[in-house]
Design a protein around this motif. Structure first.
Motif, PDB file in Angstrom:
ATOM      1  N   ARG A  25     177.582  20.067  77.121  1.00  0.00           N
ATOM      2  CA  ARG A  25     178.883  19.439  77.170  1.00  0.00           C
ATOM      3  C   ARG A  25     179.050  18.578  78.420  1.00  0.00           C
ATOM      4  O   ARG A  25     178.837  19.028  79.539  1.00  0.00           O
ATOM      5  CB  ARG A  25     179.983  20.507  77.157  1.00  0.00           C
ATOM      6  N   GLU A  26     179.458  17.315  78.213  1.00  0.00           N
ATOM      7  CA  GLU A  26     179.689  16.400  79.331  1.00  0.00           C
ATOM      8  C   GLU A  26     181.137  16.450  79.800  1.00  0.00           C
ATOM      9  O   GLU A  26     181.476  15.889  80.834  1.00  0.00           O
ATOM     10  CB  GLU A  26     179.308  14.981  78.929  1.00  0.00           C
ATOM     11  N   HIS A  41     184.881  20.439  70.896  1.00  0.00           N
ATOM     12  CA  HIS A  41     184.755  21.814  71.373  1.00  0.00           C
ATOM     13  C   HIS A  41     185.391  22.741  70.341  1.00  0.00           C
ATOM     14  O   HIS A  41     186.395  22.392  69.721  1.00  0.00           O
ATOM     15  CB  HIS A  41     185.452  21.984  72.727  1.00  0.00           C
ATOM     16  N   GLN A  57     175.076  22.597  69.696  1.00  0.00           N
ATOM     17  CA  GLN A  57     175.827  21.662  70.503  1.00  0.00           C
ATOM     18  C   GLN A  57     174.959  21.195  71.658  1.00  0.00           C
ATOM     19  O   GLN A  57     174.245  21.983  72.272  1.00  0.00           O
ATOM     20  CB  GLN A  57     177.084  22.332  71.063  1.00  0.00           C
ATOM     21  N   ARG A  96     188.974  17.920  69.353  1.00  0.00           N
ATOM     22  CA  ARG A  96     188.555  16.812  70.201  1.00  0.00           C
ATOM     23  C   ARG A  96     189.197  16.962  71.580  1.00  0.00           C
ATOM     24  O   ARG A  96     190.387  17.230  71.696  1.00  0.00           O
ATOM     25  CB  ARG A  96     188.991  15.478  69.597  1.00  0.00           C
ATOM     26  N   GLU A 146     184.854  14.310  73.148  1.00  0.00           N
ATOM     27  CA  GLU A 146     183.866  15.345  72.897  1.00  0.00           C
ATOM     28  C   GLU A 146     184.475  16.474  72.069  1.00  0.00           C
ATOM     29  O   GLU A 146     185.656  16.775  72.192  1.00  0.00           O
ATOM     30  CB  GLU A 146     183.378  15.887  74.243  1.00  0.00           C
TER      31      GLU A 146
END
Length: 278
Positions: A114-115, A122, A111, A130, A120
């Protein structure tokens, strides 16, 4: 043909308590004839530590070979009584395994950092969800809604703060899941776990202290299937019965977790989190 030879490395001294290894010297083992060449760090140990890497190879007496993420760094740990020739032969004997595990690590899905934005992906208990970010006043928190992971935060919350919130939420998921597993397996294994801790670990899914009964579990387990968490809990509890990863330990684990190899593959083949590895 692969040729192995030793070169000196830095002498190091890291005193630790008697239950863990004291590193007293290091050597570098070069394996030539491979593409790319393989450099292996070999640490001589005054006391053998009971380590469990993501990919734990084998042990010959007290010799351990581990392959570490993210790119397959190889480390050999051996007591002083084993000379260069013993280590060299052990490594050459296991070269096919080492190459296979290095390739597995290098090709593993990872991955990106993470933003923490809407859309996104997870992982939660092995399921890819999502994220949807909902900005509103009030307490910041997560909710699982069908196939989505909802994050409620005040407007202007930074990505770093959102990552902190996700880490706390993962830990809370584990805090709810771990006690029932320990309560289930304590009477089966006839061992006691008086204390357990969740922590972020880069090279292990879990660890334990046989003397105190304390076990540590990797926060990343909240991203894996619940059966994987149970496997690691049982693995660490079984170390209360058998310290080393020898035949007796394997026999016990096969009895308690018949599908352990499938679960181990799930853990090792799952996407790796973005980390700043040493």
């Amino acid at each position: 043909m692969a040729v192995a030879k030793f070169t000196p490395a830095l002498l190091i001294a890291e005193p630790r308590n008697s239950r863990k290894s004291a590193r007293i010297a290091a050597r570098r083992l070069s394996i030539e004839g491979l593409d790319p060449p393989l450099q292996i760090a070999w640490t001589i140990l005054a006391f053998q530590e009971n380590r469990r890497e993501l990919f734990h190879l084998t042990q010959n007496g007290n010799l351990h070979i581990g392959v570490y993420p993210p790119l397959g760094r190889v480390r050999v740990a051996a007591p002083r009584r084993l000379d260069d020739e013993h280590v060299r032969l052990a490594v050459i004997q296991r070269l096919p395994w080492i190459k296979e595990r290095r390739e597995q690590l290098r090709s593993a899905e990872r991955q990106s950092e993470r933003e923490m934005v809407t859309g996104e992906s997870h992982y939660v208990w092995g399921v890819r969800r999502r994220m949807k970010v909902i900005e509103r006043q009030g307490r910041a928190h997560f909710e699982v809604d069908s196939e989505r992971l909802l994050l409620y935060v005040p407007a202007g919350t930074t990505a770093e703060r959102r990552r902190e919130l996700l880490d706390r939420w993962y830990r809370e998921q584990l805090r709810q899941a771990i006690p029932p597993l320990i309560a289930k397996w304590e009477p089966i294994l006839k061992v006691s776990v008086p204390r357990w801790t969740i922590r972020r670990m880069k090279t292990k899914w879990g660890s334990c202290n046989r003397e105190t009964g304390h076990i540590w579990l990797n926060v990343e387990l909240a991203k894996k299937h619940p059966d994987c968490l149970e496997y690691i809990v049982v693995h660490e509890m079984t170390h209360h019965l058998e310290r080393k990863h020898g035949p007796r330990f394997t026999k016990l684990m096969d009895r308690f977790i018949p599908n352990l190899r499938s679960l181990r593959d799930q853990l090792n083949n799952a996407p790796l989190a973005q980390e700043s590895w040493e």
